[in-house]
Structure formats: C-alpha cells, structure tokens
Design a protein around this motif. Structure first.
Motif: not given
Length: 166
Positions: A130-140
């Motif tokens: 994410s823009a703030d560095g959190r890992p994202l999955s395809a669902r996100d």
C-alpha cells in the motif's frame, strides 16, 4: 479473431509476455541475474539448442532487456548484459521463485536463499505494498481503467462488478 501476436493487445501483461513469456527466456534471465554472460555458458548450463538460444537472446536484445557487447577478454565473442529495463524484471523472477518455493517445493527444503549483501540478512521477498507500506493481497486491490484503456480492458474490469450467476 484473436490477435496475431500478444504485442497487438492493449495490455501490459500481454505485451510483457510477448518479450519474456517463454520459459527458456525466463531461465536465460535467471542465469543473467546470476552473472552469466556468454552464449556458450547459457547453452551449456541450460542444455538449450543453439537456435532456440539465439532466438531468445535476439528477442531480449531487441526489446532492450539485454545488451550485446563485445567481450573484453576475447574481442571476437560477445557478452549479454542486463540493461536497466532487464534489471527491472528482478522482482518478477523473485516472485516466481518464491511462488515455486511455496507451491512447488522440494521436500528437502528451499533451493535458494536470497541474502542482502550489505547486511547478510535474508531478503523478505516480493510483495505488493500500500502507499503506507502495508502488504496487500489481490483481494485488497481494485483495478481501475487508466487513460490508455480500451473497450476490451473495460469489459474485463466490468466482470468484477457483475452479479454472480446462480
């Protein structure tokens, strides 16, 4: 009628596959990232025919992924070196490797570990952040049509918004 080649599709994935979608090509790139540079070294290590290797190296050099240069050691031969364009494929190869270690694992353990040179610590892997560095999955993540999207892209994106058939 389907396109003659993937390069005719207005899709970044299709156009990328036109250059690197062949499995020999990905193995050539893997070896280039490990420092391999000569035709003979690629051929010997991969067990690839000279005609297939020539074709793949030509595609990669024409696409700007590899640069063909005269060898410093033997001015009659050539070396293939990754360009900035080629170096940008590193996360793609690492993602494929990580997927393979998870879903096509060797029962004896990992085949390859990546270690950061500067710290000696293992590399965390590749993630969509994410823009703030959190890992994202395809669902996100929600894909949206960009300014160069065409009708086919918009049709594909509309699939996510259709109600499921019962």
């Amino acid at each position: 009628m389907p396109p003659v080649s993937l390069s005719e599709m207005n899709c970044a994935v299709a156009r990328t596959l036109e250059v690197v979608g062949d499995w020999w090509t990905l193995l050539i790139l893997r070896n280039a990232f490990h420092g391999m540079r000569t035709f003979d070294a690629f051929q010997q290590q991969l067990g690839i025919s000279s005609s297939v290797l020539s074709s793949r190296l030509k595609t990669l050099t024409e696409a700007g992924v590899l640069e063909r240069r005269r060898s410093r050691d033997d001015r009659r031969s050539f070396e293939y070196r990754l360009t900035d364009c080629g170096l940008d494929l590193y996360p793609v190869l690492i993602s494929l490797m990580e997927w393979g270690e998870r879903w096509a694992a060797d029962p004896r353990g990992r085949r390859l570990d990546l270690i950061e040179k500067a710290t000696g610590q293992p590399v965390a892997g590749v993630a969509v952040l994410s823009a703030d560095g959190r890992p994202l999955s395809a669902r996100d993540v929600r894909p949206e049509a960009g300014p160069a999207s065409d009708d086919q892209t918009r049709d594909l994106l509309s699939l996510r918004h259709r109600p499921a058939a019962s």
